[in-house]
Design an enzyme around this catalytic site. Sequence first.
Site, PDB file in Angstrom:
ATOM      1  N   SER A 121       0.846  -1.330  -0.131  1.00  0.00           N
ATOM      2  CA  SER A 121      -0.195   0.073  -0.108  1.00  0.00           C
ATOM      3  C   SER A 121       0.868   1.039  -0.080  1.00  0.00           C
ATOM      4  O   SER A 121       1.729   1.346  -0.737  1.00  0.00           O
ATOM      5  CB  SER A 121      -1.134   0.062   1.131  1.00  0.00           C
ATOM      6  OG  SER A 121      -1.941   1.032   0.939  1.00  0.00           O
ATOM      7  N   ASP A 261      -7.890  -6.786  -4.815  1.00  0.00           N
ATOM      8  CA  ASP A 261      -7.297  -5.507  -4.277  1.00  0.00           C
ATOM      9  C   ASP A 261      -7.797  -4.302  -5.095  1.00  0.00           C
ATOM     10  O   ASP A 261      -7.845  -4.403  -6.274  1.00  0.00           O
ATOM     11  CB  ASP A 261      -5.756  -5.580  -4.224  1.00  0.00           C
ATOM     12  CG  ASP A 261      -5.173  -4.418  -3.777  1.00  0.00           C
ATOM     13  OD1 ASP A 261      -5.495  -4.058  -2.647  1.00  0.00           O
ATOM     14  OD2 ASP A 261      -4.256  -3.910  -4.412  1.00  0.00           O
ATOM     15  N   HIS A 296      -7.058  -6.264  -0.096  1.00  0.00           N
ATOM     16  CA  HIS A 296      -6.214  -4.901   0.097  1.00  0.00           C
ATOM     17  C   HIS A 296      -5.720  -5.460   1.755  1.00  0.00           C
ATOM     18  O   HIS A 296      -6.096  -5.417   2.600  1.00  0.00           O
ATOM     19  CB  HIS A 296      -6.743  -3.712   0.188  1.00  0.00           C
ATOM     20  CG  HIS A 296      -5.552  -2.701   0.432  1.00  0.00           C
ATOM     21  ND1 HIS A 296      -4.810  -2.537  -0.886  1.00  0.00           N
ATOM     22  CD2 HIS A 296      -5.224  -1.801   1.441  1.00  0.00           C
ATOM     23  CE1 HIS A 296      -3.933  -1.457  -0.390  1.00  0.00           C
ATOM     24  NE2 HIS A 296      -4.195  -1.303   0.784  1.00  0.00           N
TER      25      HIS A 296
END
Length: 591
Positions: A121, A261, A296
């Site tokens: 991320s 994601d 995610h």
Amino acid sequence: MMIEQNMMIPMRDGVRLATDVYRPEGEGQWPVLVVRHPYNKDFRMPLPGWEDRPIAININLFAERVVAAGYVIVLQDVRGRYASEGEFRPFLFESSDGVDTVNWAAGQAWSTGHVGMFGASFQALAQWQASSAQPVALRAIAPSQSPHAGGLYLYQGGAFMLAVALTLVMGSFVPDQLKRRIEDGRATSEDMEMLKQALNDFPARFEQLPLVEQPAMRDVAPYYFDWLAHPGLDDYWRSTLSEDVFERVTVPALTIAGWYDLFLRNDLRQYQLMKRRGGSELARQQQRLIIGPWGHGNFMWGHAERRYGEDGAAVSERAVDLLTDLQLRWFDRWLKGLDNGVEREKPVRIFVMGIDQWREEDAWPLPDTRYCPYYLQSAGKANSASGDGVLSATQMEQGEADVYRYNPHELVPTRAGANIPPKQQGDLGPYDQREIETREDVLCYTTAPLERPVEVTGPIELVLYVSSSAPDTDFTGKLVDVYPDGRAELLSDGILRARYREYLAHPVLMEPGRVYELRIDLGATSNVFLTGHRIRLEVSSSNFPRYDRNSNCGGVIATEGVEDFVPAINRVYHNELYPSHLILPVIEREG
């Protein structure tokens, strides 16, 4: 393992960043792995009450495994976060601060001078930005689930990714920023109490209108309101989303992505651009891509409604072990110089859902992909899964348009998928969509039960011919795997705000009643639709709160309230003149 905490590392402008160092016991020199993030470096596992959770054990052991393998970990709070000095401005300083941190790590007595970076991320974006500045000591990166390499772009098809933005800013960024402002007298305890109340009723934040009315964030996170003020791909975004970043990255990169994601599109695009335009022959040749059935940050929680394989190992503790092993082999090659064969392996490794198997490939998209159109058909009553909508490899010459009413007051709710949910990570991924498919404002087009398996692996596009009674509205699409028992498992989705149908930088309103062609990016997947299953496409006009709602009036959505809402009558056409179709990347191989 030795841990040195809160070392204050000076950046080029004098601001000091708090840094922890994990290294092997005793004297020696080791290669260094740098992780930079805004989530609090002291957020160590196990957390209170989480001692028995597998994730607590694995995250705790992760650093020990890496250090035991002969590496130093440098973990840093980015500028303006937690123990670091300075003012937090998302993504503005990640290039320069990243370079300064890499150079510092390379110059320490315990360092060999060879540095890598890893993480997911924000941590991944920090890698791209630092590597684009070409610090000499940086030898390789391993970015996972990265936003756009140039910065954070929180729109998809012109629609604001509301759930992600609010969860990220209010749930992660704002609390520490507000605490710092209280400490230096720029905010009061009443401001913190207002934030706590907002967080206690977090789902209501998504319903707040206008979108710009978020008083708990007004002075603390001005960047959030900048994002809302720039819905088009204008100069504000272009100043950060530079395309030449890939031409400046000269090191090998191991990209780790997830089918569920929200940043999958970015990971795939960045991999492809680095293969074509990387800043060195080494970078172009040594790009690797791994895609698993992950949401995610969700490599081991698993999905509440889906397991992969008999023991669900693809999303589990074993998945983390697998990724750790792959990253250590990657860094062993590029930081230690070990001839372990990494550079001779196939560049792409994907998890194929449906058959639940890992597979190695020569390229992305797969070289033998056949892009097959599946045409929308109906007698004008495709509303809900009980309607007459059909998805077929053959095109109809005639067909009645399907009509539904999109009311901004009655939104189609987000049912998991590629999102950052307000509750738990388990709410991500392949949830059953049957409840959604009972709605009259959701069109469903479904194939007959398959007589043989069909593999769909690659990017997916939906071409719709539509009209609306409104000057602007949204159109959404979902690809769904329908099981013989009726379960409707979500695979991928997308959206297009009609005003951005020509170009994201130039909104053009629709003429009510006029037919337009829309091309909607539905992301990518890898799934085998098994014998007896059916392929389904859902079409609607909202997916809330994953995306903000369209008021249908063509105005500035971020500043509009309920009084601005206008219901829209939307039509989807499918005939010889307007052949609406879904383009699926089909893989046909022996066996």
